[in-house]
Write a protein that holds these residues in place. Structure first.
Motif, PDB file in Angstrom:
ATOM      1  N   ILE A  37       0.599  -1.033  -0.247  1.00 21.03           N
ATOM      2  CA  ILE A  37       0.225   0.126   0.242  1.00 21.03           C
ATOM      3  C   ILE A  37       1.055   1.166  -0.016  1.00 21.03           C
ATOM      4  CG2 ILE A  37      -0.109  -0.252   2.647  1.00 21.03           C
ATOM      5  CD1 ILE A  37      -3.290   0.998   2.299  1.00 21.03           C
ATOM      6  N   GLY A  38       2.259   1.145   0.268  1.00 20.66           N
ATOM      7  CA  GLY A  38       2.385   2.000   0.487  1.00 20.66           C
ATOM      8  C   GLY A  38       3.407   3.017  -0.386  1.00 20.66           C
ATOM      9  N   GLU A  39       3.573   1.700  -1.116  1.00 23.05           N
ATOM     10  CA  GLU A  39       4.479   1.887  -2.718  1.00 23.05           C
ATOM     11  C   GLU A  39       3.435   2.574  -3.748  1.00 23.05           C
ATOM     12  OE1 GLU A  39       7.626  -1.678  -2.700  1.00 23.05           O
ATOM     13  OE2 GLU A  39       5.502  -2.398  -2.656  1.00 23.05           O
ATOM     14  N   VAL A  40       2.148   1.826  -3.903  1.00 19.53           N
ATOM     15  CA  VAL A  40       1.171   2.513  -4.195  1.00 19.53           C
ATOM     16  C   VAL A  40       0.586   3.806  -3.916  1.00 19.53           C
ATOM     17  CG1 VAL A  40      -1.303   2.079  -4.631  1.00 19.53           C
ATOM     18  CG2 VAL A  40       0.196   0.568  -4.831  1.00 19.53           C
ATOM     19  N   ALA A  41       0.281   3.808  -2.354  1.00 18.28           N
ATOM     20  CA  ALA A  41       0.916   5.384  -2.236  1.00 18.28           C
ATOM     21  C   ALA A  41       1.706   6.524  -3.395  1.00 18.28           C
ATOM     22  CB  ALA A  41       0.494   5.593  -0.623  1.00 18.28           C
ATOM     23  N   LEU A  59      -1.558   9.455  -3.963  1.00 15.87           N
ATOM     24  CA  LEU A  59      -3.191   8.611  -3.063  1.00 15.87           C
ATOM     25  C   LEU A  59      -2.316   8.720  -1.359  1.00 15.87           C
ATOM     26  CD1 LEU A  59      -5.107   7.193  -5.010  1.00 15.87           C
ATOM     27  CD2 LEU A  59      -5.599   9.174  -4.208  1.00 15.87           C
ATOM     28  N   SER A  60      -2.901   9.226  -0.601  1.00 18.38           N
ATOM     29  CA  SER A  60      -2.042   8.544   0.979  1.00 18.38           C
ATOM     30  C   SER A  60      -2.769   7.022   1.139  1.00 18.38           C
ATOM     31  CB  SER A  60      -2.883   9.745   2.006  1.00 18.38           C
ATOM     32  OG  SER A  60      -4.564   9.552   1.627  1.00 18.38           O
ATOM     33  N   VAL A  61      -1.877   6.800   2.166  1.00 18.32           N
ATOM     34  CA  VAL A  61      -2.234   5.151   2.332  1.00 18.32           C
ATOM     35  C   VAL A  61      -4.072   5.277   2.674  1.00 18.32           C
ATOM     36  CG1 VAL A  61      -2.052   3.753   3.874  1.00 18.32           C
ATOM     37  CG2 VAL A  61      -0.740   4.642   3.262  1.00 18.32           C
ATOM     38  N   HIS A  62      -4.785   6.363   3.764  1.00 13.47           N
ATOM     39  CA  HIS A  62      -5.541   6.483   4.048  1.00 13.47           C
ATOM     40  C   HIS A  62      -6.499   6.549   2.894  1.00 13.47           C
ATOM     41  CE1 HIS A  62      -8.917   7.615   6.337  1.00 13.47           C
ATOM     42  NE2 HIS A  62      -9.356   8.628   5.681  1.00 13.47           N
ATOM     43  N   ALA A  63      -6.642   7.165   2.059  1.00 12.95           N
ATOM     44  CA  ALA A  63      -7.049   7.187   0.211  1.00 12.95           C
ATOM     45  C   ALA A  63      -7.134   5.838  -0.053  1.00 12.95           C
ATOM     46  CB  ALA A  63      -6.459   8.770  -0.618  1.00 12.95           C
ATOM     47  N   TYR A  97     -11.011   4.168  -1.568  1.00 15.53           N
ATOM     48  CA  TYR A  97     -11.336   4.195  -2.378  1.00 15.53           C
ATOM     49  C   TYR A  97     -11.536   2.733  -2.409  1.00 15.53           C
ATOM     50  CZ  TYR A  97      -9.817   8.213  -4.966  1.00 15.53           C
ATOM     51  OH  TYR A  97      -9.403   9.270  -5.377  1.00 15.53           O
ATOM     52  N   GLU A  98     -10.822   1.669  -1.419  1.00 16.35           N
ATOM     53  CA  GLU A  98     -11.398   0.291  -1.511  1.00 16.35           C
ATOM     54  C   GLU A  98     -13.107   0.428  -0.983  1.00 16.35           C
ATOM     55  OE1 GLU A  98      -9.399  -3.586   0.125  1.00 16.35           O
ATOM     56  OE2 GLU A  98      -8.420  -2.599   0.677  1.00 16.35           O
ATOM     57  N   ARG A  99     -12.561   0.939   0.626  1.00 16.80           N
ATOM     58  CA  ARG A  99     -14.660   0.878   0.953  1.00 16.80           C
ATOM     59  C   ARG A  99     -15.273   1.156  -0.017  1.00 16.80           C
ATOM     60  NH1 ARG A  99     -11.697   2.819   5.673  1.00 16.80           N
ATOM     61  NH2 ARG A  99     -12.529   5.284   4.443  1.00 16.80           N
ATOM     62  N   GLU A 100     -14.746   2.422  -1.065  1.00 16.44           N
ATOM     63  CA  GLU A 100     -16.140   2.258  -1.298  1.00 16.44           C
ATOM     64  C   GLU A 100     -16.711   1.610  -2.422  1.00 16.44           C
ATOM     65  OE1 GLU A 100     -18.464   5.220  -0.700  1.00 16.44           O
ATOM     66  OE2 GLU A 100     -17.741   5.116   1.092  1.00 16.44           O
ATOM     67  N   GLY A 101     -15.761   0.982  -3.268  1.00 19.35           N
ATOM     68  CA  GLY A 101     -15.555   0.614  -4.610  1.00 19.35           C
ATOM     69  C   GLY A 101     -15.518   1.247  -5.685  1.00 19.35           C
ATOM     70  N   ARG A 142      -2.598  -8.045   4.703  1.00 18.63           N
ATOM     71  CA  ARG A 142      -1.580  -6.807   4.495  1.00 18.63           C
ATOM     72  C   ARG A 142      -1.944  -6.856   2.779  1.00 18.63           C
ATOM     73  NH1 ARG A 142       1.970  -4.338   7.056  1.00 18.63           N
ATOM     74  NH2 ARG A 142       3.143  -5.030   8.880  1.00 18.63           N
ATOM     75  N   ARG A 143      -2.310  -5.612   1.980  1.00 21.16           N
ATOM     76  CA  ARG A 143      -2.690  -5.549   0.505  1.00 21.16           C
ATOM     77  C   ARG A 143      -1.390  -5.494  -0.375  1.00 21.16           C
ATOM     78  NH1 ARG A 143      -5.719  -2.174   4.360  1.00 21.16           N
ATOM     79  NH2 ARG A 143      -7.920  -2.106   3.644  1.00 21.16           N
ATOM     80  N   ARG A 144      -2.188  -5.593  -1.013  1.00 18.39           N
ATOM     81  CA  ARG A 144      -1.189  -6.104  -2.648  1.00 18.39           C
ATOM     82  C   ARG A 144      -1.598  -5.774  -3.248  1.00 18.39           C
ATOM     83  NH1 ARG A 144       3.378  -5.547  -0.171  1.00 18.39           N
ATOM     84  NH2 ARG A 144       4.935  -7.302  -1.847  1.00 18.39           N
TER      85      ARG A 144
END
Length: 140
Positions: A13-17, A22-26, A30-34, A47-49
């Motif tokens: 998630i840190g690498e994607v951020a 986007l922040s880790v929080h964002a 995004y995932e929660r909101e579909g 852990r997310r991958r």
């Protein structure tokens, strides 16, 4: 969109951020909101991958949000993409409506820029003459 590199190492998630801005929080939001088009994979430890396809999609989302696309529209677009082929006309309508909205905003900004450029010219001319006469003065 770039092609998916199936041999690429999954990303944290840190690498994607870092790659998307986007922040880790964002990203979690995004995932929660579909707003993602596929499920985020998880390690055995939870852990997310992410894949490169996830990053490519998120970069599109960043641009759409950066131009003011409402979350509801972005959510609908993601839903349509998730459903796969057969709904391209609806995707096009959604994007076309957004593009028209952006073009109207650009026209408004260009009008504002024109007024500001005129006013900058007025002030520059007065300063070059060392004469503030004729500029708005609330003390008069």
């Amino acid at each position: 969109m770039a092609t998916v590199d199936t041999d690429a190492e999954p990303l944290s998630i840190g690498e994607v951020a870092e790659r998307t801005g986007l922040s880790v929080h964002a990203l979690r939001f995004y995932e929660r909101e579909g707003l993602l088009v596929g499920p985020v994979q998880r390690t055995a430890g939870g852990r997310r991958r992410y894949t490169t396809a996830d990053v490519d999609w998120l970069l599109i989302c960043v641009k759409l949000r950066g131009t003011g696309m409402p979350l509801a529209d972005l959510k609908r677009f993601a839903e349509l993409v998730r459903h796969g082929p057969g709904n391209e006309a609806e995707r096009l309508r959604l994007l076309d409506t957004h593009q028209q909205r952006i073009e109207a905003q650009i026209r408004t900004l260009e009008e504002c820029r024109s007024v500001i450029a005129w006013k900058v010219g007025v002030y520059a001319e007065h300063l070059a003459r060392d004469d503030a006469g004729g500029l708005w003065d609330p003390t008069v």
